[in-house]
Design a protein around this motif. Structure first.
Motif, PDB file in Angstrom:
ATOM      1  N   LEU A  28      14.314   3.774   2.419  1.00 37.88           N
ATOM      2  CA  LEU A  28      13.954   4.845   1.494  1.00 37.88           C
ATOM      3  C   LEU A  28      15.043   5.096   0.453  1.00 37.88           C
ATOM      4  O   LEU A  28      14.734   5.347  -0.715  1.00 37.88           O
ATOM      5  N   VAL A  29      16.310   5.012   0.842  1.00 36.41           N
ATOM      6  CA  VAL A  29      17.407   5.199  -0.115  1.00 36.41           C
ATOM      7  C   VAL A  29      17.391   4.078  -1.157  1.00 36.41           C
ATOM      8  O   VAL A  29      17.477   4.333  -2.367  1.00 36.41           O
ATOM      9  N   ILE A  30      17.255   2.843  -0.701  1.00 34.21           N
ATOM     10  CA  ILE A  30      17.224   1.711  -1.634  1.00 34.21           C
ATOM     11  C   ILE A  30      15.997   1.794  -2.531  1.00 34.21           C
ATOM     12  O   ILE A  30      16.079   1.526  -3.743  1.00 34.21           O
ATOM     13  N   GLY A  49       8.068  -6.216 -12.047  1.00 37.27           N
ATOM     14  CA  GLY A  49       8.794  -6.652 -10.858  1.00 37.27           C
ATOM     15  C   GLY A  49       9.277  -5.476 -10.023  1.00 37.27           C
ATOM     16  O   GLY A  49       9.090  -5.451  -8.799  1.00 37.27           O
ATOM     17  N   LEU A  50       9.873  -4.505 -10.677  1.00 42.38           N
ATOM     18  CA  LEU A  50      10.376  -3.335  -9.950  1.00 42.38           C
ATOM     19  C   LEU A  50       9.236  -2.513  -9.351  1.00 42.38           C
ATOM     20  O   LEU A  50       9.353  -1.992  -8.243  1.00 42.38           O
ATOM     21  N   GLY A  51       8.128  -2.409 -10.078  1.00 40.61           N
ATOM     22  CA  GLY A  51       6.972  -1.696  -9.550  1.00 40.61           C
ATOM     23  C   GLY A  51       6.426  -2.353  -8.285  1.00 40.61           C
ATOM     24  O   GLY A  51       6.071  -1.671  -7.314  1.00 40.61           O
ATOM     25  N   LEU A  52       6.374  -3.682  -8.282  1.00 37.25           N
ATOM     26  CA  LEU A  52       5.925  -4.396  -7.083  1.00 37.25           C
ATOM     27  C   LEU A  52       6.899  -4.191  -5.922  1.00 37.25           C
ATOM     28  O   LEU A  52       6.480  -4.029  -4.771  1.00 37.25           O
ATOM     29  N   ILE A  58       7.407   0.847  -0.152  1.00 37.07           N
ATOM     30  CA  ILE A  58       6.696   2.012   0.373  1.00 37.07           C
ATOM     31  C   ILE A  58       5.594   1.565   1.335  1.00 37.07           C
ATOM     32  O   ILE A  58       5.407   2.149   2.404  1.00 37.07           O
ATOM     33  N   GLY A  59       4.884   0.503   0.967  1.00 38.27           N
ATOM     34  CA  GLY A  59       3.841  -0.028   1.850  1.00 38.27           C
ATOM     35  C   GLY A  59       4.394  -0.528   3.167  1.00 38.27           C
ATOM     36  O   GLY A  59       3.819  -0.279   4.234  1.00 38.27           O
ATOM     37  N   THR A  60       5.525  -1.218   3.127  1.00 32.42           N
ATOM     38  CA  THR A  60       6.146  -1.706   4.352  1.00 32.42           C
ATOM     39  C   THR A  60       6.609  -0.548   5.224  1.00 32.42           C
ATOM     40  O   THR A  60       6.418  -0.560   6.442  1.00 32.42           O
ATOM     41  N   ALA A  61       7.209   0.462   4.601  1.00 35.88           N
ATOM     42  CA  ALA A  61       7.693   1.625   5.373  1.00 35.88           C
ATOM     43  C   ALA A  61       6.526   2.372   6.013  1.00 35.88           C
ATOM     44  O   ALA A  61       6.584   2.725   7.193  1.00 35.88           O
ATOM     45  N   THR A  62       5.455   2.597   5.268  1.00 35.17           N
ATOM     46  CA  THR A  62       4.327   3.342   5.831  1.00 35.17           C
ATOM     47  C   THR A  62       3.577   2.511   6.867  1.00 35.17           C
ATOM     48  O   THR A  62       3.123   3.053   7.866  1.00 35.17           O
ATOM     49  N   ALA A  88       2.286  -6.043   1.568  1.00 37.15           N
ATOM     50  CA  ALA A  88       3.426  -5.301   1.016  1.00 37.15           C
ATOM     51  C   ALA A  88       4.665  -6.190   0.952  1.00 37.15           C
ATOM     52  O   ALA A  88       5.404  -6.170  -0.036  1.00 37.15           O
ATOM     53  N   ASP A  89       4.899  -6.990   1.993  1.00 36.83           N
ATOM     54  CA  ASP A  89       6.029  -7.923   1.977  1.00 36.83           C
ATOM     55  C   ASP A  89       5.873  -8.938   0.849  1.00 36.83           C
ATOM     56  O   ASP A  89       6.839  -9.284   0.167  1.00 36.83           O
TER      57      ASP A  89
END
Length: 116
Positions: A28-30, A49-52, A58-62, A88-89
């Motif tokens: 989350l910090v990164i 690129g940054l949006g992906l 966020i998708g991986t974390a959730t 997400a990965d």
């Protein structure tokens, strides 16, 4: 279906609750830092690129939080398993590839144009 208790492509696997919480906090910090970079981005390819990367993180974390680390794709051939990942990965990796393409082919051109 396979299990992955780490981040993208089974990196930094954590079996303890404390380890998973620390990994989530670091993610989350990164992600927040990359979101600031996204907010300041002026080039289309960098923004994509940054949006992906942010969306994938966020998708991986959730997904990791809600499913306990379930991944949908398991690449394997000839009896060997390579990577376990989900959409997400994959988004994170495509985002990184776009940043590399931008850095190799377009960043110097933008800098020269800005200096002129």
């Amino acid at each position: 279906m396979r299990w992955n208790r780490g981040i993208s492509f089974s990196l930094f696997v954590q079996d303890s609750a404390v380890g998973r919480w620390l990994l989530l906090a670091l993610t989350l910090v990164i992600t927040a830092l990359i979101a600031v970079w996204l907010w300041r981005a002026r080039a289309l390819l960098v923004g994509l690129g940054l949006g992906l990367i942010v969306g994938g993180a966020i998708g991986t974390a959730t997904t990791g939080w809600s499913t306990g680390g379930r991944r949908l794709l398991d690449l394997h051939a000839l009896g060997r398993h390579f990577f376990v990942f989900n959409l997400a990965d994959a988004a994170i990796n495509v985002g990184v590839a776009l940043l590399i393409v931008d850095g190799v082919f377009f960043a110097a051109r933008r800098e020269r144009a800005a200096g002129s």
